[in-house]
Design an enzyme around this catalytic site. Structure first.
Site, PDB file in Angstrom:
ATOM      1  N   HIS A 175       0.818  -1.226   0.000  1.00 13.66           N
ATOM      2  CA  HIS A 175       0.000   0.000   0.000  1.00 13.66           C
ATOM      3  C   HIS A 175       0.850   1.274   0.000  1.00 13.66           C
ATOM      4  O   HIS A 175       0.680   2.164  -0.833  1.00 13.66           O
ATOM      5  CB  HIS A 175      -0.875   0.056   1.258  1.00 13.66           C
ATOM      6  CG  HIS A 175      -1.734  -1.121   1.502  1.00 13.66           C
ATOM      7  ND1 HIS A 175      -2.957  -1.300   0.890  1.00 13.66           N
ATOM      8  CD2 HIS A 175      -1.578  -2.189   2.329  1.00 13.66           C
ATOM      9  CE1 HIS A 175      -3.508  -2.409   1.329  1.00 13.66           C
ATOM     10  NE2 HIS A 175      -2.704  -2.967   2.194  1.00 13.66           N
TER      11      HIS A 175
HETATM   12  C1  BDR Z   1      -2.364   0.829   5.620  1.00 15.68           C
HETATM   13  O1  BDR Z   1      -2.506   0.285   6.931  1.00 15.68           O
HETATM   14  C2  BDR Z   1      -1.267  -0.155   7.417  1.00 15.68           C
HETATM   15  O2  BDR Z   1      -1.390  -1.401   8.018  1.00 15.68           O
HETATM   16  C3  BDR Z   1      -0.318  -0.152   6.247  1.00 15.68           C
HETATM   17  O3  BDR Z   1       0.985   0.157   6.660  1.00 15.68           O
HETATM   18  C4  BDR Z   1      -0.876   0.884   5.335  1.00 15.68           C
HETATM   19  O4  BDR Z   1      -0.391   2.173   5.645  1.00 15.68           O
HETATM   20  C5  BDR Z   1      -3.151  -0.019   4.662  1.00 15.68           C
HETATM   21  O5  BDR Z   1      -4.496   0.003   4.980  1.00 15.68           O
END
Ligand code: BDR
Ligand code: CA
Length: 333
Positions: A257
């Protein structure tokens, strides 16, 4: 490195280095995002600021420092930010995805940092960097938006010094932490609403809808592992996270992400975005933390009653293969 956008435009230019601050809660995908920026010679990484999130603040800060040490970028200051949300307690960490220490229990494979954290806190350091800047700065928040809400609230005079805020967060068709909400927004909806709805600073929101489409596969991860010591160390951080995504996706893929958002922060246009009015649900109930974008056609929106709402650029499309190639090239040199 030649970089071509989804529209076939060359993205590597002769422009001056792009000044960037990453605000982060490492986290495996955060680690990849930091490395992507730290290793890019066209990026002037001014600071990495930390926030609670995937794991508590001391661990996110230690992880950020270790990733910079891995990349031999301890010249980049790390400043410590918020340890909890603006108003309500943080409901839950994301150890279920990122492991006990935030890096699949493998943070020990990274070098011990030698440089201490910055003497000033995250919000103060961001303000100092903005005030001193002779060129607008991009900020890439890839964790809960608490630090950014505090920055915009405390230093409104500095918002013209911000080029764009490129945020990993939100979901247009549901979330990944609850049925409605994505983790970063769900962690501090009040802060997210401040940044995305109440302020007028240009924002790009990179939601899970797009990051999920850019998941990397086993072959991509093998190439990363075999690329050299940095790739091998990043790969070593992935087992718990990869296992979580094996279940979440139903196949052996892994979602980076935060690296997808940082790709847009350092290479504007690599994601395609569209402006939509946006709101963040802050009420308690099943939709808390949801990002609600009005994706009706403008003609329809304008013909129906409602307040004149601020539009946020939402990244909903890219060429996923080109994006994955960009990430691999950036992480392997
Ligand atoms: C986001 O949530 C976190 O767990 C990850 O690092 C990312 O920033 C994804 O939903
Ligand atoms: Ca994150």
């Amino acid at each position: 490195m030649d970089v071509i956008s989804p529209d076939g435009i060359s993205l590597r230019s002769n422009e001056p280095m792009r000044p960037l601050i990453i605000d982060t809660d490492p986290g495996v995908d955060d680690a990849f995002a930091i490395a992507l920026a730290a290793l890019n010679p066209d990026v002037e990484l001014l600071a990495v600021t930390t926030v609670y999130g995937n794991v508590p603040l001391p661990a996110t800060t230690r992880n950020a420092r270790r990733v910079l040490a891995l990349c031999e970028r301890e010249d980049v200051p790390v400043a410590v930010g918020a340890e909890r949300p603006l108003v309500y307690p943080h409901p839950e960490r994301a150890r279920y995805a990122h492991g006990a220490d935030g890096l699949s229990g493998r943070s020990g494979v990274l070098p011990e940092p030698t440089r201490s954290v910055h003497q000033h806190g995250a919000v103060q350091l961001m303000a100092e960097l903005l005030r001193a800047a002779d060129q607008p700065i991009t900020i890439a928040p890839v964790g809960p938006l608490t630090n950014i809400a505090l920055l915009l609230g405390a230093y409104p005079e500095l918002t013209p010094k911000i080029d764009r805020i490129v945020i990993m967060g939100g979901g247009m068709h549901g979330g990944n932490t609850t049925a409605a909400a994505e983790f970063n927004i769900w962690s501090d909806p009040e802060a997210a609403r401040r940044v995305l709805v109440e302020e007028r600073v240009p924002c790009v929101l990179v939601p899970v809808d797009l990051t999920l489409r850019c998941a990397v596969d086993a072959a991509w991860l093998d190439k990363l592992r075999d690329s050299g010591p940095i790739g091998a160390a990043l790969h070593a951080l992935t087992p718990d996270y990869r296992e979580y995504y094996r279940k979440a996706l139903g196949h052996d893929g892994m979602v980076l992400h935060d690296a997808v958002a940082v790709a847009e922060a350092i290479t504007p246009g690599i994601l395609r975005h569209t402006p939509y009015p946006l709101d963040v649900e802050c009420a308690f109930g099943p939709a808390r933390g949801a990002t609600v974008a009005d994706q009706r056609r403008k003609e329809v929106r304008e013909a129906t009653p409602g307040e004149d709402q601020r539009e946020v650029n939402i990244a909903l499309d890219t060429d996923p293969d080109a994006l994955r190639a960009f990430l691999l090239a950036g992480l392997t040199g």
